[in-house]
Scaffold this motif. Structure first.
Motif, short mmCIF file in Angstrom:
data_model
loop_
_atom_site.label_atom_id
_atom_site.label_comp_id
_atom_site.label_asym_id
_atom_site.label_seq_id
_atom_site.Cartn_x
_atom_site.Cartn_y
_atom_site.Cartn_z
N ILE A 123 0.87 -1.17 0.00
CA ILE A 123 0.00 0.00 0.00
C ILE A 123 0.90 1.23 0.00
O ILE A 123 1.69 1.43 0.92
CB ILE A 123 -0.93 0.03 1.24
N ILE A 124 0.78 2.05 -1.03
CA ILE A 124 1.60 3.25 -1.17
C ILE A 124 0.72 4.46 -0.91
O ILE A 124 -0.27 4.67 -1.60
CB ILE A 124 2.24 3.34 -2.57
N GLU A 125 1.07 5.23 0.10
CA GLU A 125 0.30 6.43 0.42
C GLU A 125 0.64 7.53 -0.58
O GLU A 125 1.78 7.63 -1.03
CB GLU A 125 0.63 6.90 1.84
N PRO A 126 -0.32 8.36 -0.93
CA PRO A 126 -0.05 9.43 -1.89
C PRO A 126 0.91 10.46 -1.30
O PRO A 126 0.93 10.68 -0.08
CB PRO A 126 -1.42 10.05 -2.14
N ALA A 127 1.70 11.06 -2.17
CA ALA A 127 2.65 12.08 -1.74
C ALA A 127 1.89 13.36 -1.40
O ALA A 127 0.86 13.66 -1.98
CB ALA A 127 3.66 12.34 -2.84
N MET A 128 2.42 14.11 -0.44
CA MET A 128 1.80 15.37 -0.07
C MET A 128 2.14 16.44 -1.09
O MET A 128 3.24 16.46 -1.64
CB MET A 128 2.31 15.82 1.30
N THR A 129 1.20 17.34 -1.31
CA THR A 129 1.45 18.47 -2.19
C THR A 129 2.29 19.50 -1.44
O THR A 129 2.39 19.46 -0.20
CB THR A 129 0.14 19.13 -2.65
N SER A 130 2.88 20.41 -2.17
CA SER A 130 3.70 21.45 -1.52
C SER A 130 2.84 22.33 -0.62
O SER A 130 3.30 22.81 0.42
CB SER A 130 4.42 22.30 -2.57
N LYS A 131 1.58 22.51 -0.98
CA LYS A 131 0.66 23.31 -0.16
C LYS A 131 0.41 22.61 1.17
O LYS A 131 0.39 23.24 2.22
CB LYS A 131 -0.65 23.50 -0.92
N GLU A 132 0.22 21.29 1.13
CA GLU A 132 0.01 20.52 2.35
C GLU A 132 1.26 20.52 3.23
O GLU A 132 1.18 20.64 4.45
CB GLU A 132 -0.38 19.08 2.01
N LYS A 133 2.44 20.40 2.60
CA LYS A 133 3.69 20.44 3.35
C LYS A 133 3.88 21.78 4.04
O LYS A 133 4.30 21.85 5.20
CB LYS A 133 4.87 20.15 2.42
N ALA A 134 3.56 22.87 3.33
CA ALA A 134 3.68 24.21 3.91
C ALA A 134 2.73 24.38 5.09
O ALA A 134 3.09 24.97 6.12
CB ALA A 134 3.42 25.27 2.85
N PHE A 135 1.51 23.85 4.96
CA PHE A 135 0.52 23.93 6.04
C PHE A 135 1.02 23.20 7.28
O PHE A 135 0.94 23.71 8.40
CB PHE A 135 -0.82 23.37 5.56
N LEU A 136 1.56 21.98 7.10
CA LEU A 136 2.09 21.22 8.22
C LEU A 136 3.27 21.92 8.87
O LEU A 136 3.43 21.91 10.09
CB LEU A 136 2.49 19.81 7.78
N LYS A 137 4.10 22.56 8.05
CA LYS A 137 5.25 23.30 8.56
C LYS A 137 4.77 24.47 9.44
O LYS A 137 5.33 24.72 10.51
CB LYS A 137 6.10 23.82 7.40
N ASP A 138 3.72 25.17 8.98
CA ASP A 138 3.15 26.27 9.77
C ASP A 138 2.62 25.77 11.11
O ASP A 138 2.81 26.41 12.14
CB ASP A 138 2.03 26.97 9.00
N ILE A 139 1.96 24.63 11.10
CA ILE A 139 1.44 24.06 12.34
C ILE A 139 2.58 23.70 13.29
O ILE A 139 2.53 23.99 14.48
CB ILE A 139 0.56 22.83 12.06
N GLU A 140 3.62 23.06 12.76
CA GLU A 140 4.77 22.69 13.58
C GLU A 140 5.43 23.93 14.19
O GLU A 140 5.79 23.93 15.37
CB GLU A 140 5.79 21.90 12.75
N ASN A 141 5.58 24.98 13.39
CA ASN A 141 6.18 26.22 13.90
C ASN A 141 5.31 26.83 15.00
O ASN A 141 5.82 27.32 16.01
CB ASN A 141 6.38 27.23 12.76
N GLY A 142 4.00 26.80 14.81
CA GLY A 142 3.09 27.32 15.82
C GLY A 142 3.18 26.55 17.12
O GLY A 142 3.19 27.14 18.20
#
Length: 76
Positions: A33-52
Motif C-alpha cells: 500500500i503506497i500512500e499518496p505524496a503530499m502536495t507542496s501546499k500541504e507540506k507548507a501547512f504542516l510546517k506552519d502548524i509545527e512552527n506554531g
C-alpha cells in the motif's frame, strides 16, 4: 508488478469495506500500500502548524513573549 490508483469515498458502505480490506493486506508482502505524496501546499501547512506548536511550547516555558492580536494579524 502492477500499480493501481484508486479514489475511495470512505463514507459509503463499499468504501468502508474496501478500506477494511486494504488494512487487512497492509502487512502482506504480496501487496504494498503506497500512500499518496503530499502536495507542496500541504507540506507548507504542516510546517506552519509545527512552527506554531514550537512557539506555544516556548511561550509556556517563558522563553518567548506572546504576540498581541495586532502582531498576529499582521503576519504574512
Amino acid at each position: 508488478m502492477t500499480t493501481i490508483t484508486i479514489k475511495i469515498n470512505e463514507r459509503t458502505k463499499a468504501g468502508k469495506a474496501f478500506m477494511a480490506m486494504t488494512n487487512f493486506f497492509r502487512d502482506s508482502k504480496a501487496i504494498e500500500i503506497i500512500e499518496p505524496a503530499m502536495t507542496s501546499k500541504e507540506k507548507a501547512f504542516l510546517k506552519d502548524i509545527e512552527n506554531g506548536l514550537k512557539e506555544v511550547k516556548l511561550i509556556q516555558e517563558g522563553k518567548l513573549k506572546p504576540k498581541t492580536l495586532k502582531e498576529l494579524l499582521n503576519e504574512n
